[in-house]
Scaffold this motif. Structure first.
Motif, PDB file in Angstrom:
ATOM      1  N   PRO A  40     -22.740 -12.748   8.814  1.00 16.30           N
ATOM      2  CA  PRO A  40     -24.121 -12.272   8.641  1.00 16.30           C
ATOM      3  C   PRO A  40     -24.871 -12.244   9.971  1.00 16.30           C
ATOM      4  CG  PRO A  40     -23.558 -13.828   6.919  1.00 16.30           C
ATOM      5  CD  PRO A  40     -22.410 -13.847   7.898  1.00 16.30           C
ATOM      6  N   GLY A  41     -25.467 -11.111  10.259  1.00 20.50           N
ATOM      7  CA  GLY A  41     -26.248 -10.978  11.465  1.00 20.50           C
ATOM      8  C   GLY A  41     -25.440 -10.773  12.732  1.00 20.50           C
ATOM      9  N   LYS A  42     -24.136 -10.623  12.575  1.00 22.19           N
ATOM     10  CA  LYS A  42     -23.276 -10.437  13.749  1.00 22.19           C
ATOM     11  C   LYS A  42     -22.511  -9.122  13.641  1.00 22.19           C
ATOM     12  CE  LYS A  42     -22.661 -15.312  14.866  1.00 22.19           C
ATOM     13  NZ  LYS A  42     -21.664 -16.378  15.212  1.00 22.19           N
ATOM     14  N   GLU A  43     -21.962  -8.705  14.765  1.00 20.24           N
ATOM     15  CA  GLU A  43     -21.161  -7.492  14.777  1.00 20.24           C
ATOM     16  C   GLU A  43     -19.757  -7.763  14.236  1.00 20.24           C
ATOM     17  OE1 GLU A  43     -23.258  -5.212  18.569  1.00 20.24           O
ATOM     18  OE2 GLU A  43     -21.153  -5.813  18.664  1.00 20.24           O
ATOM     19  N   ARG A  44     -19.137  -6.702  13.771  1.00 23.72           N
ATOM     20  CA  ARG A  44     -17.752  -6.823  13.313  1.00 23.72           C
ATOM     21  C   ARG A  44     -16.857  -7.155  14.493  1.00 23.72           C
ATOM     22  NH1 ARG A  44     -15.614  -2.410   9.095  1.00 23.72           N
ATOM     23  NH2 ARG A  44     -17.604  -3.136   8.241  1.00 23.72           N
ATOM     24  N   GLU A  45     -15.938  -8.088  14.293  1.00 21.26           N
ATOM     25  CA  GLU A  45     -15.059  -8.490  15.374  1.00 21.26           C
ATOM     26  C   GLU A  45     -13.604  -8.471  14.937  1.00 21.26           C
ATOM     27  OE1 GLU A  45     -15.808 -12.489  16.648  1.00 21.26           O
ATOM     28  OE2 GLU A  45     -15.337 -13.371  14.704  1.00 21.26           O
ATOM     29  N   PHE A  46     -12.766  -8.243  15.907  1.00 21.45           N
ATOM     30  CA  PHE A  46     -11.324  -8.217  15.696  1.00 21.45           C
ATOM     31  C   PHE A  46     -10.810  -9.615  15.371  1.00 21.45           C
ATOM     32  CE2 PHE A  46      -6.970  -7.066  16.246  1.00 21.45           C
ATOM     33  CZ  PHE A  46      -6.382  -8.085  16.977  1.00 21.45           C
ATOM     34  N   THR A  90     -16.465 -18.340   8.545  1.00 18.35           N
ATOM     35  CA  THR A  90     -17.200 -17.730   7.441  1.00 18.35           C
ATOM     36  C   THR A  90     -17.617 -16.312   7.791  1.00 18.35           C
ATOM     37  OG1 THR A  90     -18.016 -19.856   6.608  1.00 18.35           O
ATOM     38  CG2 THR A  90     -19.285 -17.888   6.037  1.00 18.35           C
ATOM     39  N   ALA A  91     -17.200 -15.362   6.966  1.00 17.92           N
ATOM     40  CA  ALA A  91     -17.481 -13.948   7.218  1.00 17.92           C
ATOM     41  C   ALA A  91     -16.904 -13.121   6.080  1.00 17.92           C
ATOM     42  CB  ALA A  91     -16.860 -13.500   8.541  1.00 17.92           C
ATOM     43  N   THR A  92     -17.243 -11.848   6.091  1.00 17.37           N
ATOM     44  CA  THR A  92     -16.550 -10.903   5.233  1.00 17.37           C
ATOM     45  C   THR A  92     -15.403 -10.317   6.043  1.00 17.37           C
ATOM     46  OG1 THR A  92     -18.528 -10.376   3.960  1.00 17.37           O
ATOM     47  CG2 THR A  92     -16.727  -8.775   3.898  1.00 17.37           C
ATOM     48  N   TYR A  93     -14.209 -10.366   5.478  1.00 19.71           N
ATOM     49  CA  TYR A  93     -13.011  -9.917   6.170  1.00 19.71           C
ATOM     50  C   TYR A  93     -12.598  -8.538   5.670  1.00 19.71           C
ATOM     51  CZ  TYR A  93     -12.399 -14.485   8.304  1.00 19.71           C
ATOM     52  OH  TYR A  93     -12.568 -15.622   9.058  1.00 19.71           O
ATOM     53  N   PHE A  94     -12.304  -7.661   6.609  1.00 23.40           N
ATOM     54  CA  PHE A  94     -11.922  -6.291   6.304  1.00 23.40           C
ATOM     55  C   PHE A  94     -10.522  -6.000   6.840  1.00 23.40           C
ATOM     56  CE2 PHE A  94     -16.139  -4.832   5.063  1.00 23.40           C
ATOM     57  CZ  PHE A  94     -16.977  -5.725   5.721  1.00 23.40           C
ATOM     58  N   CYS A  95      -9.727  -5.321   6.029  1.00 27.06           N
ATOM     59  CA  CYS A  95      -8.457  -4.830   6.539  1.00 27.06           C
ATOM     60  C   CYS A  95      -8.611  -3.351   6.881  1.00 27.06           C
ATOM     61  CB  CYS A  95      -7.323  -5.034   5.538  1.00 27.06           C
ATOM     62  SG  CYS A  95      -7.538  -4.200   3.965  1.00 27.06           S
ATOM     63  N   ALA A  96      -7.772  -2.887   7.785  1.00 24.66           N
ATOM     64  CA  ALA A  96      -7.898  -1.513   8.250  1.00 24.66           C
ATOM     65  C   ALA A  96      -6.551  -0.978   8.717  1.00 24.66           C
ATOM     66  CB  ALA A  96      -8.912  -1.440   9.387  1.00 24.66           C
ATOM     67  N   VAL A  97      -6.413   0.333   8.654  1.00 26.32           N
ATOM     68  CA  VAL A  97      -5.205   1.020   9.102  1.00 26.32           C
ATOM     69  C   VAL A  97      -5.476   1.673  10.454  1.00 26.32           C
ATOM     70  CG1 VAL A  97      -3.506   2.812   8.602  1.00 26.32           C
ATOM     71  CG2 VAL A  97      -4.487   1.467   6.730  1.00 26.32           C
ATOM     72  N   ASP A  98      -4.646   1.341  11.419  1.00 25.33           N
ATOM     73  CA  ASP A  98      -4.777   1.899  12.770  1.00 25.33           C
ATOM     74  C   ASP A  98      -4.348   3.362  12.766  1.00 25.33           C
ATOM     75  OD1 ASP A  98      -4.387   2.426  15.634  1.00 25.33           O
ATOM     76  OD2 ASP A  98      -4.456   0.247  15.866  1.00 25.33           O
ATOM     77  N   ARG A  99      -4.827   4.113  13.739  1.00 23.95           N
ATOM     78  CA  ARG A  99      -4.442   5.513  13.843  1.00 23.95           C
ATOM     79  C   ARG A  99      -3.008   5.659  14.347  1.00 23.95           C
ATOM     80  NH1 ARG A  99      -9.323   8.249  13.628  1.00 23.95           N
ATOM     81  NH2 ARG A  99     -11.121   6.929  14.134  1.00 23.95           N
ATOM     82  N   ARG A 100      -2.490   4.618  14.969  1.00 23.24           N
ATOM     83  CA  ARG A 100      -1.182   4.692  15.617  1.00 23.24           C
ATOM     84  C   ARG A 100      -0.301   3.513  15.229  1.00 23.24           C
ATOM     85  NH1 ARG A 100      -3.544   5.726  21.574  1.00 23.24           N
ATOM     86  NH2 ARG A 100      -5.327   4.684  20.650  1.00 23.24           N
ATOM     87  N   PRO A 101       1.000   3.574  15.586  1.00 20.54           N
ATOM     88  CA  PRO A 101       1.918   2.500  15.192  1.00 20.54           C
ATOM     89  C   PRO A 101       1.677   1.171  15.904  1.00 20.54           C
ATOM     90  CG  PRO A 101       3.107   4.544  15.639  1.00 20.54           C
ATOM     91  CD  PRO A 101       1.706   4.730  16.132  1.00 20.54           C
ATOM     92  N   PRO A 103      -0.784  -1.674  17.388  1.00 18.78           N
ATOM     93  CA  PRO A 103      -2.137  -2.096  17.030  1.00 18.78           C
ATOM     94  C   PRO A 103      -3.094  -2.152  18.212  1.00 18.78           C
ATOM     95  CG  PRO A 103      -0.676  -3.983  17.100  1.00 18.78           C
ATOM     96  CD  PRO A 103       0.191  -2.769  17.288  1.00 18.78           C
ATOM     97  N   HIS A 104      -4.359  -2.086  17.877  1.00 19.68           N
ATOM     98  CA  HIS A 104      -5.426  -2.181  18.856  1.00 19.68           C
ATOM     99  C   HIS A 104      -6.448  -3.214  18.414  1.00 19.68           C
ATOM    100  CE1 HIS A 104      -3.628   1.796  19.417  1.00 19.68           C
ATOM    101  NE2 HIS A 104      -4.011   1.683  20.674  1.00 19.68           N
ATOM    102  N   ARG A 105      -7.260  -3.623  19.349  1.00 19.26           N
ATOM    103  CA  ARG A 105      -8.303  -4.602  19.057  1.00 19.26           C
ATOM    104  C   ARG A 105      -9.644  -3.943  18.778  1.00 19.26           C
ATOM    105  NH1 ARG A 105      -6.807  -9.847  20.980  1.00 19.26           N
ATOM    106  NH2 ARG A 105      -4.736  -9.805  21.945  1.00 19.26           N
ATOM    107  N   GLU A 106      -9.751  -2.658  19.095  1.00 21.31           N
ATOM    108  CA  GLU A 106     -11.028  -1.968  18.944  1.00 21.31           C
ATOM    109  C   GLU A 106     -11.135  -1.359  17.547  1.00 21.31           C
ATOM    110  OE1 GLU A 106      -9.536  -2.323  22.933  1.00 21.31           O
ATOM    111  OE2 GLU A 106      -8.743  -1.166  21.237  1.00 21.31           O
ATOM    112  N   ALA A 107     -12.254  -1.594  16.898  1.00 23.21           N
ATOM    113  CA  ALA A 107     -12.464  -1.067  15.546  1.00 23.21           C
ATOM    114  C   ALA A 107     -12.422   0.457  15.518  1.00 23.21           C
ATOM    115  CB  ALA A 107     -13.791  -1.576  14.998  1.00 23.21           C
TER     116      ALA A 107
END
Length: 123
Positions: A40-46, A90-101, A103-107
């Motif tokens: 809450p109140g923070k940016e999304r982080e890797f 403590t946070a909301t955790y999101f999973c995501a699919v990278d554009r490439r095989p 992985p990257h750290r940038e959202a």
């Protein structure tokens, strides 16, 4: 591609939780996948990411040694095992699919996102 994250909940400091992220299509099997979190109140982080092959894996310094990311190709599921939890996890955790095989750290490198699952760690 639809992503369904689950496994969040309430844990005590020092405890463990395992998050799961199920993909609706096997197209994600050729892509890296990652976990991000947003407090809450923070940016999304890797948090962590895994390549399409299952290796290499990348972790944020804040979770290295405590969290483990893995994937099950047969079930098209990616897991995040979280141990030695801290209140700052403590946070909301999101999973995501990278554009490439690989992985990257940038959202911005991720093209599909799940709806998030909330993790609360009490002290």
């Amino acid at each position: 591609v639809q992503l369904q994250a689950s496994g969040g909940g309430l844990a005590q400091a020092g405890g463990s939780l395992t998050l799961s992220c199920a993909s609706s299509k096997r197209t994600s099997s050729n892509n890296a996948m990652g976990w991000f979190r947003q407090a809450p109140g923070k940016e999304r982080e890797f948090v962590a990411a895994v390549s399409w092959r299952g290796s290499p894996t990348y972790y944020a310094d804040s979770v290295k040694g405590r969290f483990t990311i893995s994937r099950d190709y047969g079930k098209s599921v990616v897991y995040l095992q979280m141990t030695s939890l801290k209140p700052e996890d403590t946070a909301t955790y999101f999973c995501a699919v990278d554009r490439r095989p690989i992985p990257h750290r940038e959202a911005s490198e991720y093209q599909y996102w799940g709806q998030g699952t909330k993790v609360t760690v009490s002290s």
